[in-house]
Design a protein around this motif. Structure first.
Motif, mmCIF file in Angstrom:
data_model
loop_
_atom_site.group_PDB
_atom_site.id
_atom_site.type_symbol
_atom_site.label_atom_id
_atom_site.label_comp_id
_atom_site.label_asym_id
_atom_site.label_seq_id
_atom_site.Cartn_x
_atom_site.Cartn_y
_atom_site.Cartn_z
ATOM 1 N N GLU A 125 43.743 -18.051 -18.070
ATOM 2 C CA GLU A 125 44.980 -18.169 -17.274
ATOM 3 C C GLU A 125 45.091 -19.542 -16.600
ATOM 4 O O GLU A 125 46.185 -20.051 -16.394
ATOM 5 N N PRO A 130 48.190 -20.114 -19.947
ATOM 6 C CA PRO A 130 48.575 -19.573 -18.632
ATOM 7 C C PRO A 130 49.706 -18.554 -18.713
ATOM 8 O O PRO A 130 49.893 -17.749 -17.787
ATOM 9 N N TRP A 132 49.931 -15.980 -20.681
ATOM 10 C CA TRP A 132 49.422 -14.610 -20.866
ATOM 11 C C TRP A 132 48.788 -14.133 -19.568
ATOM 12 O O TRP A 132 47.881 -14.763 -19.046
ATOM 13 N N LYS A 133 49.254 -12.997 -19.056
ATOM 14 C CA LYS A 133 48.671 -12.427 -17.842
ATOM 15 C C LYS A 133 47.815 -11.232 -18.253
ATOM 16 O O LYS A 133 48.187 -10.480 -19.160
ATOM 17 N N HIS A 134 46.677 -11.079 -17.595
ATOM 18 C CA HIS A 134 45.742 -10.015 -17.989
ATOM 19 C C HIS A 134 45.554 -9.002 -16.862
ATOM 20 O O HIS A 134 45.534 -9.375 -15.692
ATOM 21 N N LYS A 220 46.899 -7.610 -22.073
ATOM 22 C CA LYS A 220 47.474 -8.959 -21.990
ATOM 23 C C LYS A 220 48.980 -8.841 -22.088
ATOM 24 O O LYS A 220 49.468 -8.146 -22.982
ATOM 25 N N LYS A 222 52.738 -11.110 -22.030
ATOM 26 C CA LYS A 222 53.419 -12.412 -21.999
ATOM 27 C C LYS A 222 54.917 -12.126 -21.911
ATOM 28 O O LYS A 222 55.480 -11.465 -22.774
#
Ligand code: ADP
Ligand code: MG
Length: 365
Positions: A125, A130, A132-134, A220, A222
């Motif tokens: 991230e 950056p 893609w948030k997990h 994940k 996006k």
């Protein structure tokens, strides 16, 4: 890039734990190299039996060695939306829980995996991806006598295992806890661990009679103006029930019934692993709860590793012998007595006409 068939193969590693109490105790197993070991042959004292695996870890091996060699390389698949399973197999007292959970000084596969996942996500991230948030969440369950129980949100009843239209396996109503760090994980995992069904056997007062299954999900997401893309990777970290046989543990009544169920599902797991490793067209996932649960995380495009734990002491001999036969990719009878020191330079003649594989049930009957 991995060869296609490698994806479905189950890597098999063996870990020999150190002698715990008496340093002078007679040992019946010894390591040869990074893939093989030998044990004495109870049928013929002039021979020893040599087994080969994908990896062998000797008595001096450290928690980080097992993790770096067998587990860490699989975690990138979880981060890419694929499924992974790692399971500890072996008799009670051989080091399964130590390998999976470890201690606060010597953390095992479970805390190391979470640490690595959190770190990888943070780096991703901050770094190249950056957008893609997990999120990481976990569920914790046990399979006891072919029934599935939630350990996170204790419910009295057995939970059904289902399959969705994309062939993903799931358990409806299973509790799921989102976590933000390893510390946060431990806060929820430790109390859930107390909920495990354990009962005393002659071998180990905290002997576990059930399979404990930790499921870690990495999601994940996006988001763009047009769409929201998401991927979910599942990581199963499993501490299997002890594989010891009934006669030695003196099991009777309910304990004997438990052993029957445990051995039945371990036997089915062995059949699934064998079928995958031999590339058979039909994999018998549906024959036990454990293999049904792992259907989308063992074989196919999933990645898996079996960490087989064994103990060196003579009193464990029959269990060790059975366990090695269960796990072995190959086995040779070597025409020389079992010795504790191995000469690197000596060429050892190998016997012919040796059965390559034996099933766990051979020793149980
Ligand atoms: P299992 O879960 O297979 O029944 P445990 O993990 O509880 O076995 O191990 C039995 C005992 O041996 C425990 O006291 C554990 O701390 C110890 N032990 C197991 N493996 C090791 C190891 N590699 N090094 C040091 N102690 C170990
Ligand atoms: Mg245990």
């Amino acid at each position: 890039m991995a060869v296609k068939s490698e994806g479905s193969r189950v890597q098999v590693a063996v870990r020999l734990r150190p002698v715990l109490s008496k340093p002078t105790v007679d040992k019946c197993v010894s390591g040869i190299d990074q893939k093989s070991l030998e044990i004495w042959n109870w049928r013929n004292s002039k021979q020893s039996l040599r087994f080969e695996f994908d990896n062998f870890f000797g008595e001096e091996s450290q928690q980080k060695d097992i993790f770096s060699k067998c587990v860490r390389p699989l975690l990138r698949h979880t981060l890419q939306g694929q499924n992974v399973s790692v399971f500890a197999y072996g008799p009670t007292g051989a080091g399964k829980t130590y390998t999976m959970q470890g201690t606060s000084d010597q953390p095992g596969v479970i805390p190391r995996s979470l640490y690595t996942l959190f770190r990888a996500i943070k780096n991703s991230e901050k770094g190249p991806n950056p957008e893609w948030k997990h999120t990481i969440s976990f569920s914790y369950l046990e399979i006891y006598q072919e029934k599935v129980y939630d350990l996170l949100e204790v419910k009295a009843h057995d939970l059904p295992i289902r399959e969705d239209q994309q062939r993903n396996i799931f358990i409806s109503n299973l509790g799921e806890q989102e976590i933000t760090s390893v510390q946060d994980f431990q806060k929820h995992f430790q109390p859930a661990n107390q909920n495990r069904t354990t009962a005393a056997t002659k071998l180990n007062s905290r002997s576990s009679r059930s399979h404990s299954v930790l499921l870690v999900k990495v999601k994940k997401t996006k988001e763009t103006d047009k769409e929201v893309r998401s991927q979910i990777g599942k990581l199963y970290l499993i501490d299997l029930a002890g594989s010891e046989n009934n006669k030695k543990t003196g099991n009777q009544g309910i304990r004997l019934k438990e052993s029957g169920c445990i051995n039945m599902s371990l036997f089915q797991l062995g059949k699934v692993v064998d079928a995958l490793n031999q590339g058979l067209p039909r994999i018998p996932y549906r024959d036990s709860k454990l293999t049904r649960l792992l259907q989308d995380s063992l074989g196919g495009h999933a990645h898996a590793c079996m960490l087989t734990n064994i103990a060196p002491e003579q009193e464990f001999y029959m269990d060790t012998y059975t366990t090695l036969n269960f796990a072995a990719k190959s086995r040779n009878v070597v025409n020389k007595p079992f010795v504790r020191e191995i000469s690197e330079t000596k060429k050892i003649p190998e016997a012919k006409n040796v059965p390559q594989k034996r099933s766990i049930s051979d020793e149980e009957n």
